[in-house]
Write an enzyme that holds these catalytic residues in place. Structure first.
Site, PDB file in Angstrom:
ATOM      1  N   ASN A 137       0.801  -1.232   0.000  1.00  0.00           N
ATOM      2  CA  ASN A 137       0.000   0.000   0.000  1.00  0.00           C
ATOM      3  C   ASN A 137       0.829   1.275   0.000  1.00  0.00           C
ATOM      4  O   ASN A 137       0.297   2.366   0.154  1.00  0.00           O
ATOM      5  CB  ASN A 137      -0.944  -0.014   1.214  1.00  0.00           C
ATOM      6  CG  ASN A 137      -1.947  -1.140   1.083  1.00  0.00           C
ATOM      7  OD1 ASN A 137      -2.558  -1.317   0.029  1.00  0.00           O
ATOM      8  ND2 ASN A 137      -2.077  -1.946   2.125  1.00  0.00           N
ATOM      9  N   SER A 140       4.305   4.904  -4.417  1.00  0.00           N
ATOM     10  CA  SER A 140       4.725   6.301  -4.566  1.00  0.00           C
ATOM     11  C   SER A 140       4.846   6.962  -3.191  1.00  0.00           C
ATOM     12  O   SER A 140       5.740   7.777  -2.953  1.00  0.00           O
ATOM     13  CB  SER A 140       3.698   7.061  -5.406  1.00  0.00           C
ATOM     14  OG  SER A 140       3.555   6.443  -6.663  1.00  0.00           O
ATOM     15  N   TRP A 164       7.176  -6.220  -4.545  1.00  0.00           N
ATOM     16  CA  TRP A 164       7.793  -5.833  -5.821  1.00  0.00           C
ATOM     17  C   TRP A 164       9.310  -5.781  -5.741  1.00  0.00           C
ATOM     18  O   TRP A 164       9.926  -4.914  -6.356  1.00  0.00           O
ATOM     19  CB  TRP A 164       7.295  -4.445  -6.265  1.00  0.00           C
ATOM     20  CG  TRP A 164       5.841  -4.354  -6.466  1.00  0.00           C
ATOM     21  CD1 TRP A 164       4.924  -3.810  -5.616  1.00  0.00           C
ATOM     22  CD2 TRP A 164       5.104  -4.838  -7.583  1.00  0.00           C
ATOM     23  NE1 TRP A 164       3.671  -3.918  -6.142  1.00  0.00           N
ATOM     24  CE2 TRP A 164       3.755  -4.548  -7.363  1.00  0.00           C
ATOM     25  CE3 TRP A 164       5.466  -5.491  -8.770  1.00  0.00           C
ATOM     26  CZ2 TRP A 164       2.761  -4.885  -8.268  1.00  0.00           C
ATOM     27  CZ3 TRP A 164       4.486  -5.822  -9.661  1.00  0.00           C
ATOM     28  CH2 TRP A 164       3.146  -5.516  -9.410  1.00  0.00           C
ATOM     29  N   GLU A 371      11.140   2.674  -9.707  1.00  0.00           N
ATOM     30  CA  GLU A 371      11.976   3.735  -9.105  1.00  0.00           C
ATOM     31  C   GLU A 371      11.312   5.104  -9.228  1.00  0.00           C
ATOM     32  O   GLU A 371      11.972   6.122  -9.422  1.00  0.00           O
ATOM     33  CB  GLU A 371      13.390   3.711  -9.682  1.00  0.00           C
ATOM     34  CG  GLU A 371      14.032   2.346  -9.462  1.00  0.00           C
ATOM     35  CD  GLU A 371      15.529   2.352  -9.525  1.00  0.00           C
ATOM     36  OE1 GLU A 371      16.145   3.385  -9.267  1.00  0.00           O
ATOM     37  OE2 GLU A 371      16.082   1.275  -9.804  1.00  0.00           O
TER      38      GLU A 371
HETATM   39  C1  FAD Z   1       9.173  -4.975 -12.145  1.00  0.00           C
HETATM   40  C2  FAD Z   1       9.225  -4.118 -10.928  1.00  0.00           C
HETATM   41  C3  FAD Z   1      10.370  -4.130 -10.139  1.00  0.00           C
HETATM   42  C4  FAD Z   1      10.413  -3.363  -8.957  1.00  0.00           C
HETATM   43  N1  FAD Z   1      11.530  -3.468  -8.153  1.00  0.00           N
HETATM   44  C5  FAD Z   1      11.520  -2.831  -6.950  1.00  0.00           C
HETATM   45  C6  FAD Z   1      12.588  -3.037  -6.025  1.00  0.00           C
HETATM   46  O1  FAD Z   1      13.571  -3.759  -6.308  1.00  0.00           O
HETATM   47  N2  FAD Z   1      12.513  -2.415  -4.817  1.00  0.00           N
HETATM   48  C7  FAD Z   1      11.466  -1.627  -4.457  1.00  0.00           C
HETATM   49  O2  FAD Z   1      11.462  -1.111  -3.344  1.00  0.00           O
HETATM   50  N3  FAD Z   1      10.435  -1.414  -5.321  1.00  0.00           N
HETATM   51  C8  FAD Z   1      10.426  -2.005  -6.539  1.00  0.00           C
HETATM   52  N4  FAD Z   1       9.378  -1.809  -7.413  1.00  0.00           N
HETATM   53  C9  FAD Z   1       8.244  -0.964  -7.005  1.00  0.00           C
HETATM   54  C10 FAD Z   1       8.116   0.323  -7.776  1.00  0.00           C
HETATM   55  O3  FAD Z   1       9.114   1.238  -7.392  1.00  0.00           O
HETATM   56  C11 FAD Z   1       6.695   0.859  -7.558  1.00  0.00           C
HETATM   57  O4  FAD Z   1       5.814  -0.007  -8.263  1.00  0.00           O
HETATM   58  C12 FAD Z   1       6.515   2.285  -8.002  1.00  0.00           C
HETATM   59  O5  FAD Z   1       7.217   3.157  -7.168  1.00  0.00           O
HETATM   60  C13 FAD Z   1       5.035   2.700  -8.035  1.00  0.00           C
HETATM   61  O6  FAD Z   1       4.365   2.357  -6.864  1.00  0.00           O
HETATM   62  P1  FAD Z   1       2.956   1.599  -6.938  1.00  0.00           P
HETATM   63  O7  FAD Z   1       3.135   0.445  -7.867  1.00  0.00           O
HETATM   64  O8  FAD Z   1       2.498   1.304  -5.570  1.00  0.00           O
HETATM   65  O9  FAD Z   1       1.966   2.624  -7.620  1.00  0.00           O
HETATM   66  P2  FAD Z   1       1.099   3.737  -6.873  1.00  0.00           P
HETATM   67  O10 FAD Z   1       1.960   4.533  -5.977  1.00  0.00           O
HETATM   68  O11 FAD Z   1      -0.110   3.103  -6.305  1.00  0.00           O
HETATM   69  O12 FAD Z   1       0.669   4.651  -8.098  1.00  0.00           O
HETATM   70  C14 FAD Z   1      -0.458   4.351  -8.928  1.00  0.00           C
HETATM   71  C15 FAD Z   1      -0.641   5.532  -9.886  1.00  0.00           C
HETATM   72  O13 FAD Z   1      -0.937   6.719  -9.149  1.00  0.00           O
HETATM   73  C16 FAD Z   1      -0.012   7.742  -9.477  1.00  0.00           C
HETATM   74  N5  FAD Z   1       0.271   8.575  -8.311  1.00  0.00           N
HETATM   75  C17 FAD Z   1       0.547   8.178  -7.033  1.00  0.00           C
HETATM   76  N6  FAD Z   1       0.762   9.239  -6.251  1.00  0.00           N
HETATM   77  C18 FAD Z   1       0.626  10.345  -7.031  1.00  0.00           C
HETATM   78  C19 FAD Z   1       0.705  11.756  -6.809  1.00  0.00           C
HETATM   79  N7  FAD Z   1       1.020  12.259  -5.618  1.00  0.00           N
HETATM   80  N8  FAD Z   1       0.487  12.581  -7.859  1.00  0.00           N
HETATM   81  C20 FAD Z   1       0.185  12.096  -9.086  1.00  0.00           C
HETATM   82  N9  FAD Z   1       0.080  10.771  -9.353  1.00  0.00           N
HETATM   83  C21 FAD Z   1       0.294   9.918  -8.340  1.00  0.00           C
HETATM   84  C22 FAD Z   1       1.245   6.983  -9.943  1.00  0.00           C
HETATM   85  O14 FAD Z   1       2.064   7.790 -10.739  1.00  0.00           O
HETATM   86  C23 FAD Z   1       0.627   5.823 -10.693  1.00  0.00           C
HETATM   87  O15 FAD Z   1       0.276   6.234 -11.987  1.00  0.00           O
HETATM   88  C24 FAD Z   1       9.322  -2.534  -8.604  1.00  0.00           C
HETATM   89  C25 FAD Z   1       8.184  -2.483  -9.434  1.00  0.00           C
HETATM   90  C26 FAD Z   1       8.113  -3.268 -10.564  1.00  0.00           C
HETATM   91  C27 FAD Z   1       6.859  -3.227 -11.401  1.00  0.00           C
END
Ligand code: FAD
Length: 387
Positions: A137, A140, A164, A371
């Site tokens: 949860n 971002s 992730w 990232e």
């Molecule tokens: C293949 C893969 C490898 C990964 N590897 C790692 C890893 O090694 N270590 C690690 O820690 N993480 C890792 N991640 C996690 C990755 O960094 C996150 O998926 C990413 O930061 C986005 O977070 P979320 O998926 O929760 O999306 P959310 O934060 O839920 O975002 C969903 C949408 O809402 C938008 N959004 C959210 N907040 C705002 C805002 N304030 N203003 C405007 N738009 C907003 C986002 O841009 C996005 O479009 C990985 C992800 C993937 C898919």
């Protein structure tokens, strides 16, 4: 008033960078290319490939010689990721997570004992590195993490789940950022090193992904996982600030990864457009196709300049938050657009797994998410612009 900061840049490709590019390119052609669709289909993470790259110095590119690394600069690092990603985005992503997230975090914030303990085996890829910030949860909104570490004597007890995580199962060493203070307060998280095999640490669900399928992405589950205080990186409470600094470098990696994917897709599209005949001539004769190639070439060049600017600043230890975010944001969006256009140039054949562009198309999308999403990069850039 709109102000553009202008840097005098001298980005001549040095002989050393060319040598490194040759090594990475040669390795990718010989050892990755023949297997990439097999790994992609099965979602197998080829750990042995990372170990082989370790022997060539590609897994500790930025680590100084004294800790067993290649001791190179961000220019060579960008080149390595790009050359590998031109062939396979998945291996490029794994390379990036290992080098700049896990290893980079220990290199930047570890004390001398910690660097000596973990860096040599990470640089040689004897150990594979992981880095855990994201939770189910809190993506971002990473500062709102739920995974906690509680001090108990000279130990810390970690509970919660990181999601992730690249190499969340196969990683031998992970840097994990956990909450050590009250929710939604300042300086409430701390970074720790957790080794595989530590009681209370297990891997959870492995993600079944659209692209980057040969790069392992899993949950890391902590259930009363005890680690010594000597595994704490830096000050208690410094975790989030450390993570943001590590991500400055990480975003240069993702920009480089994006460039590699974009260049791979572009080169395939140029070649195909000169070979494919329709209406008794190569499709490159049609402006509808050649203008796409012109846009691709221009946007890739612009993305590369932004990336090189960020590399240059990082090499000179100058502030790079804005420039790294710009490079990551722009290059990743370019990768998605170029890969999309490359599929279009290939027509129906581009939609099959017999040609490489469908994989570039699937892999590229991760670059606008991992990232920090493109939206988050715009937040970072606008904050810097409005300072
Ligand atoms: C293949 C893969 C490898 C990964 N590897 C790692 C890893 O090694 N270590 C690690 O820690 N993480 C890792 N991640 C996690 C990755 O960094 C996150 O998926 C990413 O930061 C986005 O977070 P979320 O998926 O929760 O999306 P959310 O934060 O839920 O975002 C969903 C949408 O809402 C938008 N959004 C959210 N907040 C705002 C805002 N304030 N203003 C405007 N738009 C907003 C986002 O841009 C996005 O479009 C990985 C992800 C993937 C898919």
């Amino acid at each position: 008033m709109f102000k553009i900061e202008f840097f005098i840049m001298n980005f001549q490709t040095e002989e050393l960078t060319q040598q490194v590019a040759h090594t990475a390119r040669d390795f990718a052609q010989k050892h990755i290319k023949p297997h990439l669709m097999e790994w992609d289909e099965s979602q197998d993470f080829p750990v042995h490939i990372l170990k082989e790259m370790g022997k060539l110095g590609l897994m500790g590119v930025l680590v100084p010689h004294e800790y067993g690394g290649a001791g190179l600069t961000y220019f060579e690092y960008k080149t390595v990721i790009e050359e590998i990603a031109k062939v396979c985005g998945s291996i490029g992503l794994s390379l990036a997570a290992h080098n700049s997230l896990c290893t980079g975090h220990i290199l930047t914030f570890g004390n001398e004992d910690q660097k000596k303990k973990w860096l040599p085996n990470l640089a040689s890829a004897e150990w594979i590195g992981a880095w855990g910030l994201t939770e189910a949860n809190t993506g971002s909104d990473a500062g709102n993490m739920k995974c906690t570490a509680v001090k108990d004597g000279n130990e810390w007890v970690i509970n919660g789940t990181k999601n992730w995580i690249t190499h969340g199962n196969s990683g031998d060493v992970a840097v994990v950022i956990c909450r050590t203070g009250e929710p939604r307060t300042k300086n409430n998280s701390t970074a720790f090193v957790v080794e595989r095999g530590t009681e209370g640490l297990s891997a959870g669900k492995k993600e079944n992904k659209l692209g980057m399928r040969a790069s392992e992405t899993t949950e890391m589950v902590f259930d009363n996982c005890r680690i010594p205080d000597t595994n704490r990186l830096g000050e208690t409470g410094g975790g989030f600030k450390q993570a943001m600094k590590v991500l400055d470098g990480g975003r240069i990696s993702i920009a480089s990864l994006s460039l590699g994917i974009a260049k791979g897709a572009y080169e395939a599209a140029v070649k195909y457009s000169q070979e494919r005949q329709q209406f008794d001539q190569p499709i490159s004769n049609f402006q509808g196709i050649s203008f796409k190639l012109a846009d691709m070439a221009t946007e890739i060049a612009a993305a590369e300049l932004l990336t090189l600017q960020a590399c240059d600043l990082k090499n000179r230890h100058l502030p790079v938050t804005k420039e790294a975010a710009m490079a990551k944001y722009y290059a990743s969006e370019v990768a998605v657009k170029v890969a999309n256009d490359a599929v279009q140039v290939f027509g129906g054949y581009g939609y099959t797994k017999d040609f490489p562009v469908e994989k570039y198309y699937r892999d590229a999308k991760l670059c606008t998410i991992g990232e920090g999403t493109s939206e988050i990069q715009k937040i970072v850039i606008s904050r810097e612009v409005l300072k």
